[in-house]
Design a protein around this motif. Structure first.
Motif, PDB file in Angstrom:
ATOM      1  N   ARG A  42       7.567  -7.472  -5.667  1.00 51.52           N
ATOM      2  CA  ARG A  42       7.458  -8.552  -4.674  1.00 51.52           C
ATOM      3  C   ARG A  42       8.852  -8.976  -4.206  1.00 51.52           C
ATOM      4  O   ARG A  42       9.096  -9.166  -3.019  1.00 51.52           O
ATOM      5  CB  ARG A  42       6.706  -9.755  -5.240  1.00 51.52           C
ATOM      6  CG  ARG A  42       5.324  -9.437  -5.751  1.00 51.52           C
ATOM      7  CD  ARG A  42       4.467 -10.683  -5.839  1.00 51.52           C
ATOM      8  NE  ARG A  42       4.090 -11.159  -4.520  1.00 51.52           N
ATOM      9  CZ  ARG A  42       3.073 -10.691  -3.811  1.00 51.52           C
ATOM     10  NH1 ARG A  42       2.295  -9.748  -4.312  1.00 51.52           N
ATOM     11  NH2 ARG A  42       2.816 -11.155  -2.612  1.00 51.52           N
ATOM     12  N   ARG A  84      -0.884 -12.289   1.764  1.00 53.17           N
ATOM     13  CA  ARG A  84      -1.514 -13.177   0.782  1.00 53.17           C
ATOM     14  C   ARG A  84      -0.638 -14.395   0.488  1.00 53.17           C
ATOM     15  O   ARG A  84      -1.125 -15.415   0.045  1.00 53.17           O
ATOM     16  CB  ARG A  84      -1.720 -12.434  -0.555  1.00 53.17           C
ATOM     17  CG  ARG A  84      -2.554 -11.179  -0.482  1.00 53.17           C
ATOM     18  CD  ARG A  84      -3.990 -11.504  -0.169  1.00 53.17           C
ATOM     19  NE  ARG A  84      -4.853 -10.340  -0.325  1.00 53.17           N
ATOM     20  CZ  ARG A  84      -4.930  -9.331   0.520  1.00 53.17           C
ATOM     21  NH1 ARG A  84      -4.186  -9.315   1.608  1.00 53.17           N
ATOM     22  NH2 ARG A  84      -5.761  -8.317   0.292  1.00 53.17           N
ATOM     23  N   ASP A  85       0.676 -14.250   0.708  1.00 53.20           N
ATOM     24  CA  ASP A  85       1.625 -15.300   0.319  1.00 53.20           C
ATOM     25  C   ASP A  85       2.592 -15.631   1.452  1.00 53.20           C
ATOM     26  O   ASP A  85       3.704 -16.054   1.218  1.00 53.20           O
ATOM     27  CB  ASP A  85       2.426 -14.842  -0.906  1.00 53.20           C
ATOM     28  CG  ASP A  85       3.263 -13.584  -0.609  1.00 53.20           C
ATOM     29  OD1 ASP A  85       2.943 -12.870   0.365  1.00 53.20           O
ATOM     30  OD2 ASP A  85       4.238 -13.342  -1.332  1.00 53.20           O
ATOM     31  N   ARG A 115       0.829  -1.214   0.000  1.00 52.67           N
ATOM     32  CA  ARG A 115       0.000   0.000   0.000  1.00 52.67           C
ATOM     33  C   ARG A 115       0.863   1.263   0.000  1.00 52.67           C
ATOM     34  O   ARG A 115       0.524   2.256  -0.653  1.00 52.67           O
ATOM     35  CB  ARG A 115      -0.922   0.014   1.233  1.00 52.67           C
ATOM     36  CG  ARG A 115      -2.071  -0.952   1.127  1.00 52.67           C
ATOM     37  CD  ARG A 115      -2.886  -1.016   2.413  1.00 52.67           C
ATOM     38  NE  ARG A 115      -4.040  -1.871   2.240  1.00 52.67           N
ATOM     39  CZ  ARG A 115      -5.211  -1.459   1.754  1.00 52.67           C
ATOM     40  NH1 ARG A 115      -5.393  -0.187   1.465  1.00 52.67           N
ATOM     41  NH2 ARG A 115      -6.193  -2.299   1.580  1.00 52.67           N
TER      42      ARG A 115
HETATM   43  O1   DC Z   1      -4.047  -6.855   2.879  1.00 49.39           O
HETATM   44  P1   DC Z   1      -4.192  -5.532   2.112  1.00 49.39           P
HETATM   45  O2   DC Z   1      -5.567  -5.359   1.556  1.00 49.39           O
HETATM   46  O3   DC Z   1      -3.750  -4.361   2.911  1.00 49.39           O
HETATM   47  O4   DC Z   1      -3.186  -5.652   0.865  1.00 49.39           O
HETATM   48  C1   DC Z   1      -3.077  -4.665  -0.131  1.00 49.39           C
HETATM   49  C2   DC Z   1      -2.731  -5.323  -1.462  1.00 49.39           C
HETATM   50  O5   DC Z   1      -1.432  -5.897  -1.392  1.00 49.39           O
HETATM   51  C3   DC Z   1      -3.684  -6.462  -1.867  1.00 49.39           C
HETATM   52  O6   DC Z   1      -4.273  -6.192  -3.122  1.00 49.39           O
HETATM   53  C4   DC Z   1      -2.860  -7.684  -1.988  1.00 49.39           C
HETATM   54  C5   DC Z   1      -1.443  -7.226  -1.876  1.00 49.39           C
HETATM   55  N1   DC Z   1      -0.668  -8.072  -0.984  1.00 49.39           N
HETATM   56  C6   DC Z   1       0.086  -9.063  -1.540  1.00 49.39           C
HETATM   57  O7   DC Z   1       0.049  -9.247  -2.755  1.00 49.39           O
HETATM   58  N2   DC Z   1       0.867  -9.844  -0.756  1.00 49.39           N
HETATM   59  C7   DC Z   1       0.905  -9.663   0.557  1.00 49.39           C
HETATM   60  N3   DC Z   1       1.686 -10.452   1.310  1.00 49.39           N
HETATM   61  C8   DC Z   1       0.116  -8.659   1.158  1.00 49.39           C
HETATM   62  C9   DC Z   1      -0.672  -7.880   0.354  1.00 49.39           C
END
Ligand code: DC
Length: 245
Positions: free
Chosen positions: A128, A149-150, A51
């Motif tokens: 990433r 997410r990962d 973000r």
């Molecule tokens: O969890 P969040 O909604 O604050 O995350 C923002 C964006 O970042 C979301 O679209 C997915 C991405 N994200 C990611 O790809 N890998 C992560 N470990 C955390 C977030």
């Protein structure tokens, strides 16, 4: 700390690591925060890193963000040179504050615009890669809970406990709307919020690198019919049982 730090050796974790993955609106952030407090673990919100990069891009390009080749080069440069600091003063701020390039971005990164751009930004493999070492450094000291997410699939595939939270799109849209209403911001319609969530899920699940995916050894929890208290209580019990705490 910069994302350029070397990617630490995963075998040298300093203590237990808990991974919490799942899409937005499952109660993941609130549950992680509360769980970390109960266990006395460090909470690392990895989405906040993506973000922050999205916010910087929006600040530079305004609403003209187009994800052209030039923009992608720019975003990668932002990610590679970013400086992040998590600061916590329990008396003044009960939760972490995040500083990006010395600026407090804690609340600025929570807008719907930043949400959408961060999803695009997080699909760029070099971004990433730039954030991977930092996440492992922050979590690798141990007694940490990382949400994203990962985390269970890429960042800490050897995490000691892995959760994957889910909830129906309808329930997640309801929760998101309530959150927006609480901030007093202009509130979009339920259909709009639902569409935004589905759009972001699709982007997160179908990107080529580190897509949102349940780790094979993650414990799945559908929070659609659960209160936050119930989620936290269940997670705390599971972690304490697994780690013999
Ligand atoms: O969890 P969040 O909604 O604050 O995350 C923002 C964006 O970042 C979301 O679209 C997915 C991405 N994200 C990611 O790809 N890998 C992560 N470990 C955390 C977030």
């Amino acid at each position: 700390m910069t994302p350029k730090d070397n990617i630490p050796d995963l075998r040298k974790k300093g203590g237990p690591v808990v991974a919490i993955d799942g899409p937005a609106g499952t109660g993941k952030s609130s549950a992680t925060k509360r769980l970390a407090e109960k266990l006395g673990f460090v909470h690392v919100d990895t989405g906040a890193l993506y973000r922050s990069i999205a916010l910087e891009l929006l600040n530079q390009d305004g609403s003209r963000v187009d994800f052209s080749a030039d923009t992608i080069v720019k975003v990668i440069a932002i990610a590679k040179t970013a400086q992040f600091q998590f600061k916590r003063d329990p008396k003044l701020n009960p939760s972490n504050r995040l500083f990006f390039n010395s600026k407090d971005v804690t609340t600025l990164i929570r807008t719907p615009e930043v949400s959408l751009v961060s999803s695009r930004v997080s699909a760029i493999p070099e971004v990433r890669a730039a954030l991977l070492g930092l996440q492992r450094t922050l979590g690798g000291k141990g007694k940490s809970i990382l949400e994203g997410r990962d985390i269970g699939t890429v960042v800490f595939p050897d995490a000691d406990v892995k959760f994957f939270l889910t909830a129906s799109v309808e329930e997640r849209a309801k929760r998101r709307l309530a959150e927006l209403e609480a901030t007093g911001a202009d509130v979009p319609s339920f259909t709009e919020v639902q569409a935004q969530i589905s759009e972001r899920d699709f982007a997160d699940e179908t990107r080529a690198v580190a897509p949102l995916k349940k780790a094979s050894d993650a414990i799945v929890l559908d929070t659609s019919q659960m209160t936050l208290d119930e989620v936290v209580t269940w997670m705390e019990k599971t972690v304490r049982d697994k780690l013999a705490l």
